[in-house]
Every structure is written in C-alpha cells, then in structure tokens.
Design an enzyme around this catalytic site. Structure first.
Site, short mmCIF file in Angstrom:
data_model
loop_
_atom_site.label_atom_id
_atom_site.label_comp_id
_atom_site.label_asym_id
_atom_site.label_seq_id
_atom_site.Cartn_x
_atom_site.Cartn_y
_atom_site.Cartn_z
N LYS A 97 0.84 -1.19 0.00
CA LYS A 97 0.00 0.00 0.00
C LYS A 97 0.88 1.24 0.00
CE LYS A 97 -3.97 -2.14 0.19
NZ LYS A 97 -3.47 -3.48 -0.18
N ASP A 98 0.43 2.26 -0.68
CA ASP A 98 1.22 3.47 -0.89
C ASP A 98 1.63 4.12 0.43
OD1 ASP A 98 2.07 6.12 -1.77
OD2 ASP A 98 1.15 5.56 -3.66
N ARG A 99 2.89 4.54 0.48
CA ARG A 99 3.36 5.26 1.67
C ARG A 99 2.68 6.62 1.79
NH1 ARG A 99 9.50 7.61 2.90
NH2 ARG A 99 8.90 8.78 4.77
#
Length: 310
Positions: free
Chosen positions: A67-69
């Site tokens: 999942k995107d930072r």
C-alpha cells in the site's frame, strides 16, 4: 486524452485505501491478524518492524499487497505466533515509529499472501482541478458505464520510472544487484510489455471486443492460440531480448485482463476546483490508471515525503 490537470496526494487523507479480505474463518489459528491504519508508512518497512519487535523472521509476517506510503491506508498483516496467546496489538504498534492505529485483531489458520485480498476501496480527493465540471461529470459517467484500460500504473516502474532502464541494464550487462531487486526489475519489465499489448489492442480493436481480451504477463510457455499471432507481431523487435530474458529467468507465462470496470464509482465536486471520487478495484488494478483517463495528475507526494522526513 485527459480533460485537465489536478493535484494528487497533497495530504495523507487525500488518498485513502482500505483493503478487504475475502470470507474466511477467524478467531482461531497460528497466525495473529492485525488490521492497521497507517499514514506515511511503507508496507514492507512496517512488516520488518513488526518482525523485529516480536523477534520473529520477516518471512513470518504476511500481507496481501503493498500500500502506498503517501496515503492513509488500512491493511491486514499476519504474524506467525503459534504459541503466543496474549499479544497486545496496540502496545506492539506503540513501539514502532510512525502514525499507526490498530483497527482490529484476530487469529486465522493461514498466512496472508500477495493477492489474497478481495478488493481495495478508494477515496481520492483531487485539488486545483483545471477541467470543466460538466466535462468531468460526462467522462466519469462514461468510465462508470464502460470502464478503462487495465494498464499497470506508473508506481509499478519506480520513482520517475527508474526501475525500467535499471532492469534493462541489469539484463544486458548481467551485473549483480542487491537482494530483492530482481523481483522488482522483472515485474517492471513484464508490466511494460503488458502495457504495450494494451496500447496495441486499443488501436486495433472495437471497445466491446477489447473488454473480453486478456494480455500476456510474459514468461515461459506458449501463448494461447487466439492471442499468439497478434501479441508476437505487435511487440517491437527491440523487445525480443527482454522477452527471452524473462523466459530464461524461470517466470511462467500468465494472463491479465486488458480492461477493468470499477465497482461503486461515485463522485462529488464541492467546488469547481475539487473532485472527490470513491470506488473499488480488484487486486492488481491501479487507481492511477483510472484517474489518468479523466485528468493528468500532478503528484504532490514528494512534498509530503519531505515534510515527514523533516
């Protein structure tokens, strides 16, 4: 073509992703499941931190995807703790740096693995929109009804697309690379080839026909007869060394749909320069590919990254 421009990921909560697991038996098993809300935190890094805190091997930590930072995301982690019955998940997260919140804790029999989740739910806030509101509504209605090409998103290719040339150099020069980079590079190459097939199909096929097709994730094995002629002819000849390299690396050929249809797509425009979208996608589908069919994104996550590190 995109209808205009918009700022993307200006704040953590401008890009919200919630992961959904498929139906399964919870409450018992050797794996502790933690559903964690995180902001500004990388999935792989958090997995390593959980392992360090518990004194277990990193391979004993599972998750369904990265999942995107630069977002506010919730996702599940599994921890292989067959003998430990009293884990305090809240205390565990308190010992890790970052904005983390425990949403749920339970047990299950299986380790979480890539692609095991059933869907990702997105809520995305775009700012400083330059496109006319009527045109935006018309385009989104079209996407709602017909879907969009199932391109791999730009994040598959690394920051500013650096993974792709690095992968080509690695294959051509056969030099050693850091552990873990081989999978990243091979994934970037397969994604690039798949996107080239999507692009060629878009130019050659009617929309209704395109929605029924799949494209190659390149590797060893024969192409299905109904795809072989098209896919071997449309790929540029300069890609031949990359195709051979993927086959020799032991990857088996897979298929991926050329088209994606978002679930439950809805939107609001609080004012002419802001757009808030909500929708769900299946594992492996990219929100950025859907957004690109509406507007060109100006990614502001570098600003978020600098603020977090500063």
């Amino acid at each position: 073509a995109p209808l205009g421009d918009a700022d993307f990921r200006s704040h953590w909560d401008d890009f919200v992703v919630d992961e959904e697991l498929p139906p399964m038996e919870f409450g018992q098993g050797e794996h502790v499941y933690l559903q964690i809300r995180k902001r500004g935190v990388n999935t792989e890094w958090l997995g390593r931190q959980l392992a360090d805190q518990l004194g277990i091997h990193p391979n004993d930590v599972g998750y369904c995807g990265l999942k995107d930072r630069h977002a506010a995301t919730s996702q599940w982690f599994s921890l292989y703790l067959p003998k430990r019955k009293d884990l305090d998940g809240t205390a565990l997260l308190a010992g890790i740096e970052g904005e983390l919140e425990l949403l749920q804790q339970t047990r299950a029999a299986k380790k979480l693995r890539r692609g095991m989740h059933s869907a990702n739910h997105f809520k995305i806030h775009l700012r400083n929109l330059t496109a006319p509101t009527d045109a935006i509504a018309e385009r989104l209605s079209l996407i709602q009804q017909q879907g969009v090409p199932n391109y791999f998103g730009e994040q598959r290719f690394g920051i500013e697309g650096q993974n792709l040339p690095a992968a080509k150099t690695w294959l051509e020069e056969k030099h050693r690379i850091k552990r873990g980079l081989e999978g990243i590079y091979l994934s970037a190459l397969r994604s690039y080839i798949f996107n080239a097939i999507v692009r060629a199909r878009l130019q050659a096929c009617p929309l209704k026909e395109l929605q029924t097709y799949s494209g190659a994730l390149w590797g060893r094995g024969r192409l299905p007869a109904e795809y072989a002629e098209f896919e071997t002819q449309v790929l540029p000849s300069e890609l031949a060394p990359l195709l051979n390299a993927l086959e020799h690396k032991g990857l088996n050929q897979e298929r991926r749909p050329l088209w994606l249809l978002p679930c439950d797509l809805s939107w609001q425009m609080p004012n002419p320069t802001e757009l808030i979208l909500s929708f769900s996608l299946q594992p492996g589908q990219y929100a950025t590919s859907l957004l690109r069919e509406c507007v060109q994104l100006r990614d502001r996550s570098i600003k978020l990254h600098n603020q977090a590190d500063g």
